[in-house]
Design a protein around this motif. Structure first.
Motif, PDB file in Angstrom:
ATOM      1  N   ASP A 159       0.833  -1.214   0.000  1.00 21.27           N
ATOM      2  CA  ASP A 159       0.000   0.000   0.000  1.00 21.27           C
ATOM      3  C   ASP A 159       0.865   1.261   0.000  1.00 21.27           C
ATOM      4  OD1 ASP A 159       0.428   1.088   2.699  1.00 21.27           O
ATOM      5  OD2 ASP A 159      -0.807  -0.548   3.436  1.00 21.27           O
ATOM      6  N   ILE A 160       0.229   2.374  -0.263  1.00 17.74           N
ATOM      7  CA  ILE A 160       0.921   3.656  -0.446  1.00 17.74           C
ATOM      8  C   ILE A 160       1.671   4.101   0.808  1.00 17.74           C
ATOM      9  CG2 ILE A 160      -1.035   5.131   0.167  1.00 17.74           C
ATOM     10  CD1 ILE A 160       1.393   5.792  -2.728  1.00 17.74           C
ATOM     11  N   ARG A 216      14.701   6.370  -5.625  1.00 13.47           N
ATOM     12  CA  ARG A 216      13.792   7.035  -6.545  1.00 13.47           C
ATOM     13  C   ARG A 216      12.860   6.067  -7.247  1.00 13.47           C
ATOM     14  NH1 ARG A 216      17.444  10.116 -10.401  1.00 13.47           N
ATOM     15  NH2 ARG A 216      15.468  10.446 -11.433  1.00 13.47           N
ATOM     16  N   PHE A 217      13.205   4.800  -7.231  1.00 12.96           N
ATOM     17  CA  PHE A 217      12.363   3.796  -7.852  1.00 12.96           C
ATOM     18  C   PHE A 217      12.499   2.485  -7.091  1.00 12.96           C
ATOM     19  CE2 PHE A 217      16.393   2.630  -9.598  1.00 12.96           C
ATOM     20  CZ  PHE A 217      16.304   1.255  -9.786  1.00 12.96           C
ATOM     21  N   LEU A 218      11.515   1.626  -7.251  1.00 15.24           N
ATOM     22  CA  LEU A 218      11.551   0.301  -6.629  1.00 15.24           C
ATOM     23  C   LEU A 218      11.010  -0.730  -7.616  1.00 15.24           C
ATOM     24  CD1 LEU A 218      10.118   1.198  -3.120  1.00 15.24           C
ATOM     25  CD2 LEU A 218      12.410   0.310  -3.563  1.00 15.24           C
ATOM     26  N   PRO A 219      11.722  -1.833  -7.772  1.00 13.88           N
ATOM     27  CA  PRO A 219      11.182  -2.918  -8.590  1.00 13.88           C
ATOM     28  C   PRO A 219       9.988  -3.559  -7.878  1.00 13.88           C
ATOM     29  CG  PRO A 219      13.552  -3.190  -8.241  1.00 13.88           C
ATOM     30  CD  PRO A 219      13.092  -2.102  -7.323  1.00 13.88           C
ATOM     31  N   ASP A 239       5.496   8.937  -8.924  1.00 15.83           N
ATOM     32  CA  ASP A 239       4.150   8.377  -9.103  1.00 15.83           C
ATOM     33  C   ASP A 239       3.502   8.092  -7.749  1.00 15.83           C
ATOM     34  OD1 ASP A 239       4.406   8.521 -11.846  1.00 15.83           O
ATOM     35  OD2 ASP A 239       5.087   6.453 -12.050  1.00 15.83           O
ATOM     36  N   ALA A 240       4.296   7.622  -6.805  1.00 23.38           N
ATOM     37  CA  ALA A 240       3.777   7.369  -5.453  1.00 23.38           C
ATOM     38  C   ALA A 240       3.344   8.678  -4.795  1.00 23.38           C
ATOM     39  CB  ALA A 240       4.822   6.660  -4.602  1.00 23.38           C
ATOM     40  N   LEU A 241       4.120   9.728  -4.996  1.00 20.35           N
ATOM     41  CA  LEU A 241       3.769  11.037  -4.441  1.00 20.35           C
ATOM     42  C   LEU A 241       2.450  11.541  -5.031  1.00 20.35           C
ATOM     43  CD1 LEU A 241       4.357  13.556  -2.758  1.00 20.35           C
ATOM     44  CD2 LEU A 241       5.748  14.400  -4.666  1.00 20.35           C
TER      45      LEU A 241
END
Length: 166
Positions: free
Chosen positions: A97-98, A111-114, A129-131
């Protein structure tokens, strides 16, 4: 008004991601990063039609190995994605979840997560994108709670204050 469900990674992730194979030589890894203007690239192997995540390589990893090779001489065997990649990258699942996602981004300053399912790469989720998703969820939350707020009835408060008992 009912609050929508908490956003999850599967709603945010991108599936069209850049990746390289473990046999890619260092010079080609650098070319790939610069050609696509990437800071990182994932190293994958395709098995049974699924992408198996092996690790990732950053610009810093490439700089380290290139400068070491230039300074110390060419190593044997030749440097490949498999020899320079960072193994066991930090990953999330599609049902993260967020709030957990935000915590991971904040704690690890990435800055990114697989996004994986049992080491099989499903996609990638970016901090930006999460922000955006967190902001949209927040704005919905504020709208819901603003509607629940009621104006204060001053007359009612005054009547309670001056109750006369007989």
């Amino acid at each position: 008004m009912k609050m929508p469900s908490v956003p999850k990674t599967d709603e945010l992730m991108q599936t069209g991601i850049h990746s390289i194979e473990p046999e890619t030589v260092l010079a080609d890894v650098v070319s790939y990063l610069t050609r696509h203007r990437l800071a990182n690239v994932l190293v994958i192997r395709v098995e049974d039609g699924k992408k198996l995540l092996l690790g990732y390589i950053s610009e810093a990893d490439c700089m380290e190995h290139l400068s070491n090779e230039l300074f110390y001489g060419s190593p044997m065997p030749i440097q490949t994605a498999a020899t320079i990649m960072q193994k066991h990258p930090l990953c999330v699942t599609s049902d993260t979840d967020i709030f957990v996602l935000s915590s991971v981004f904040i704690s690890h300053k990435c800055r990114f997560l697989p996004v994986v399912d049992d080491k099989h790469l499903l996609g990638m989720v970016c901090r930006s994108d999460a922000l955006k998703a967190l902001d949209q969820y927040y704005r919905q939350w504020v709208r819901l709670h603003d509607q629940e707020r009621k104006s204060i009835d001053v007359h009612e408060i005054m009547n309670h204050r001056f109750l006369v008992r007989s």
